[in-house]
Scaffold this active site. Sequence first.
Site, mmCIF file in Angstrom:
data_model
loop_
_atom_site.group_PDB
_atom_site.id
_atom_site.type_symbol
_atom_site.label_atom_id
_atom_site.label_comp_id
_atom_site.label_asym_id
_atom_site.label_seq_id
_atom_site.Cartn_x
_atom_site.Cartn_y
_atom_site.Cartn_z
ATOM 1 N N GLU A 46 -12.768 19.237 0.325
ATOM 2 C CA GLU A 46 -12.095 19.544 1.588
ATOM 3 C C GLU A 46 -13.122 19.588 2.718
ATOM 4 O OE1 GLU A 46 -9.199 23.087 3.400
ATOM 5 O OE2 GLU A 46 -10.482 23.502 1.674
ATOM 6 N N LYS A 64 -2.451 19.186 5.578
ATOM 7 C CA LYS A 64 -2.357 20.430 4.814
ATOM 8 C C LYS A 64 -1.173 21.269 5.275
ATOM 9 C CE LYS A 64 -5.320 24.288 3.325
ATOM 10 N NZ LYS A 64 -6.658 24.919 3.544
ATOM 11 N N CYS A 106 -6.635 22.668 -1.141
ATOM 12 C CA CYS A 106 -7.057 24.056 -1.337
ATOM 13 C C CYS A 106 -5.895 25.038 -1.511
ATOM 14 C CB CYS A 106 -7.975 24.449 -0.182
ATOM 15 S SG CYS A 106 -9.142 25.776 -0.601
#
Length: 261
Positions: free
Chosen positions: A44, A110, A144
């Site tokens: 990331e 995200k 994540c």
Amino acid sequence: MTDILRVSIVQTELAWQAPETNRQMLSNVMEPLQGATDLIVLPEMFTTGFMMSPETMAEPMEGETLPWLKQQAHELGAAICGSVAIKEDGAYVNRFLFVTSEGEVAYYDKRHLFRMGNEHEHFNAGTSRSLIEYRGWRILPSICYDLRFPVFLRNRNDYDLMINVANWPGARRNPWRTLLQARAIENYAYVVGVNRIGSDAAGLHYTGDSIAVDFKGELVCDHPVDQAFVETVALDRAALQQFRDKFPVWQDADDFDLGLP
């Protein structure tokens, strides 16, 4: 179309908010993979580390990183993916970029922003769940904190491999590893999780723990903590399909609607 997908995990330290330094480092790290892999997975925010200053560090979609990814993918003969802070329409997103050797680009923004790190105060959340088709494989990208939301990641018989790229601190390494294995088991799919190592300017330490997990939850790639490494694993779609046919959990799954805007 290929039954065997060679996926290379790149676990490395990242220089804090130094895009050019990180791109050069990653170019050197990836160079030996030329012709030896199908897909390279980076962590990331691989150009900056997990930072909350996109006003100064985010780049436009056609900034320096995307052309670099296209060049690297072309030279290595493989797709490359990882996330980057992107500025778009006056806002900022944590964007998972997937670039093929032919220069094709897919992306996912995200969805779940890490509020404990104030990510939601600096970035806009993605509004959709994305799927990427690559060499006959169906891939679900995630970033994540997304890993903690199994409904969003639920396999509706629409993906074979889930990739999660992260900057996941070592203090929570047990949840990271456990959740990656859980997502593989419950979704009867391969899961690859790629994290970073080292420390950042926010005082967080990252132990790595990048792993690849098969559809039974078994580890197919695992290394000691705090070590940089590059490892290529071979994922077998025929074995995956054989397992799904033998143990068709998906036939008993509940229908649902995510209700995304």
